[in-house]
Design a protein around this motif. Sequence first.
Motif, PDB file in Angstrom:
ATOM      1  N   ALA A   1      -2.225  -5.559   5.752  1.00 37.27           N
ATOM      2  CA  ALA A   1      -1.456  -5.810   4.537  1.00 37.27           C
ATOM      3  C   ALA A   1      -1.315  -7.308   4.274  1.00 37.27           C
TER       4      ALA A   1
ATOM      5  N   LEU B   1       5.280  -0.328   6.163  1.00 38.00           N
ATOM      6  CA  LEU B   1       3.984  -0.107   6.815  1.00 38.00           C
ATOM      7  C   LEU B   1       4.133  -0.061   8.337  1.00 38.00           C
TER       8      LEU B   1
ATOM      9  N   THR C   1      -0.754  -1.170  -0.479  1.00 41.68           N
ATOM     10  CA  THR C   1      -0.245  -2.538  -0.338  1.00 41.68           C
ATOM     11  C   THR C   1      -0.072  -3.197  -1.695  1.00 41.68           C
TER      12      THR C   1
END
Length: 228
Positions: A107, A69, A213
């Motif tokens: 996340a 991410l 996620t």
Amino acid sequence: MIAPPMSQLRVPVRVRVLIALSLAACMADANSSTELLTLSNGDLVLAACVELMFGLALAFALQAMFASLSFAGRVIDVQAGFGLAMVIDPGSRQQAPLFGTIFMLVAGVIFFSSNGLSSLLRLLATLSRLFPPGLLVFNVGPQEIIEYFGTVMGLGLAAASAVILSLFLIDVSIAFLSRTLPQMNALMLGLQVKTVVTLVVASMSLGLIAPVTLRLLDSALRFVSSLE
């Protein structure tokens, strides 16, 4: 201690160490295996090294999950012209990319709100019962690690795919305009347009972060469960 998102929390290292030792004591007390007492000193050191490798592999699984991410956010920063815009990560207190930090913080919130920590502890407790401490056979190969790393990096880019595609189309459009209108300041126009489009598309595509996620968390847990 070293795996995110736990390592991102502003908790003293001493407290994290005590929590890790407490969890280890609970899991060791739940296991009634006495085979460790029969190991020689050399076998005991080897068993401790294997357990350490398993812990590092677990940390790698979570590190790769959040690094994907962060990398996706870094790609957006470079494309949108925010490459030099760094922020201070509140967890590590180091400079981090703008959108990468946003993705990692979101996340982390999803990880805790979706009972990701409970699933991780439940998996560790199950593994400690199936494979008592000191008797773990760590036989994971580089192929499994490479495949997992490729999977999480692809999923991480999926969270930012809408913004990346939009910025790519804008770059192509501005390139054609600069060839048609040489007197146009393509740099200034592109920076303004990409800034607006990045904020708008990123706001509209925030819903992609949650499912990505969750899939990253599922991939990390599957990778951990396949280490033995």
